[in-house]
Design a protein around this motif. Structure first.
Motif, mmCIF file in Angstrom:
data_model
loop_
_atom_site.group_PDB
_atom_site.id
_atom_site.type_symbol
_atom_site.label_atom_id
_atom_site.label_comp_id
_atom_site.label_asym_id
_atom_site.label_seq_id
_atom_site.Cartn_x
_atom_site.Cartn_y
_atom_site.Cartn_z
ATOM 1 N N VAL A 136 0.848 -1.203 0.000
ATOM 2 C CA VAL A 136 0.000 0.000 0.000
ATOM 3 C C VAL A 136 0.886 1.256 0.000
ATOM 4 C CG1 VAL A 136 -1.613 1.365 1.416
ATOM 5 C CG2 VAL A 136 -2.035 -1.082 1.031
ATOM 6 N N ASP A 137 1.964 1.226 0.788
ATOM 7 C CA ASP A 137 2.873 2.389 0.816
ATOM 8 C C ASP A 137 3.515 2.597 -0.562
ATOM 9 O OD1 ASP A 137 2.155 2.369 3.463
ATOM 10 O OD2 ASP A 137 4.156 1.899 4.243
ATOM 11 N N ALA A 138 3.927 1.499 -1.187
ATOM 12 C CA ALA A 138 4.539 1.600 -2.523
ATOM 13 C C ALA A 138 3.502 2.059 -3.554
ATOM 14 C CB ALA A 138 5.128 0.246 -2.920
ATOM 15 N N MET A 139 2.302 1.501 -3.440
ATOM 16 C CA MET A 139 1.212 1.899 -4.340
ATOM 17 C C MET A 139 0.950 3.405 -4.222
ATOM 18 S SD MET A 139 -2.783 0.750 -4.009
ATOM 19 C CE MET A 139 -3.184 1.937 -2.726
ATOM 20 N N THR A 140 0.990 3.900 -2.982
ATOM 21 C CA THR A 140 0.735 5.328 -2.722
ATOM 22 C C THR A 140 1.737 6.189 -3.490
ATOM 23 O OG1 THR A 140 -0.214 4.838 -0.568
ATOM 24 C CG2 THR A 140 0.691 7.056 -0.859
ATOM 25 N N ARG A 141 3.012 5.784 -3.438
ATOM 26 C CA ARG A 141 4.027 6.572 -4.141
ATOM 27 C C ARG A 141 3.815 6.500 -5.647
ATOM 28 N NH1 ARG A 141 6.988 4.376 0.183
ATOM 29 N NH2 ARG A 141 7.788 2.636 -1.061
ATOM 30 N N GLY A 142 3.468 5.317 -6.142
ATOM 31 C CA GLY A 142 3.252 5.160 -7.588
ATOM 32 C C GLY A 142 2.054 5.956 -8.077
#
Ligand SMILES: NC(=O)c1ccc[n+]([C@@H]2O[C@H](COP(=O)([O-])OP(=O)(O)OC[C@H]3O[C@@H](n4cnc5c(N)ncnc54)[C@H](OP(=O)(O)O)[C@@H]3O)[C@@H](O)[C@H]2O)c1
Length: 245
Positions: A162-168
């Motif tokens: 979710v954190d990585a998705m947020t940045r993407g």
């Protein structure tokens, strides 16, 4: 963003943290799409509370592991409210999954619910918000995403996703839409957590107490109302838990 006259979709808003977020956004002027999965009666109660605050509410249920179900829910909500300005991804599953006992179905359920689900909502709503020229997407992550607790690997991996998705998404949807996450610490104890376990857990929290759903809701409202120059951030709201490793 001024919430007056906006529509906000909050997932998992029938109960617990999701409900408190939905009511906080309604208090500030947003109409609310109350997403639920199985807690229909609780979701109707949330919607009633939104109505009593003078805002419109609509209850829609979907299993967020199913992209088609999420897409048709989002389409119905978008058409009914004439657009959606705010998405809050709060729905998730959480349970202990020790390595020795874990089944393939545990992995699939947690990754599909906690990571694929939030992406499914953002994938439909994000590009439409961008096309309209504004939007906020906030996902409730977990401070455990940094630490990856060994007894909870699928949950922690999903939240790290979710954190990585947020940045993407923050990059893909810029500059019109701001996308952020909140890394929540202990807010509501899981079922069956006894007093000793609670005391042990709080021993790792510099502020020495659990947070409250209102702490998370306030952070959501801050990011929505005052976060126009914040995107791709994961904001810890955990009493400092992340500092202790
Ligand atoms: N509680 C905490 O202390 C804590 C700490 C850190 C992070 N968080 C995060 O904060 C968020 C809210 O926490 P919470 O404790 O309020 O959550 P929760 O009560 O465990 O779950 C929230 C909702 O998720 C929904 N849900 C479960 N499976 C679903 C599915 N397949 N499809 C759609 N919805 C589904 C359920 O909806 P129905 O009831 O309608 O079935 C449930 O009410 C979660 O993302 C959680 O990971 C919580």
């Amino acid at each position: 963003m001024n919430l007056n006259g906006t529509a906000a979709l909050v997932t998992g808003a029938g109960r617990r943290i999701g409900r408190v977020i939905a009511l906080a956004l309604a208090e500030r002027g947003a109409d609310i799409i109350v997403h639920c999965y199985q807690s229909r009666a609780d979701a109707e109660e949330t919607a009633g509370q939104v109505n009593r605050l003078g805002r419109r509410a609509m209850v829609l249920s979907a299993d967020q592991r199913d992209w088609n179900a999420v897409e048709s829910l989002c389409r119905q909500a978008w058409d009914t409210f004439g657009g959606i300005e705010v998405l809050v991804n709060s729905a998730a599953v959480y349970r202990r999954t020790p390595l020795g006992d874990i089944a393939e179905s545990d992995w699939d359920e947690m990754l599909d619910t906690d990571l694929k689900g939030p992406f499914a909502f953002a994938r439909f709503l994000g590009p439409r918000m961008k096309e309209r020229g504004c939007g906020k997407i906030i996902s409730i992550s977990d401070t455990a995403a940094r630490m990856i607790w060994p007894g909870y690997i699928p949950y922690c991996v999903a939240k790290a996703g979710v954190d990585a998705m947020t940045r993407g998404l923050a990059r893909a949807l810029a500059p019109e839409v701001q996308v952020n996450a909140i890394a929540a610490g202990t807010v509501l104890w899981p079922d069956g957590f006894d007093a000793h376990q609670q005391e042990q857990a709080l021993g790792h929290v510099p502020l020495r107490r659990a947070g409250s759903p209102a702490d998370i809701a306030r952070a959501v409202c801050f990011l929505v109302e005052h976060g126009d120059y914040i995107t791709g951030a994961v904001l810890p709201v955990d009493g400092g838990r992340h500092l202790e490793g």
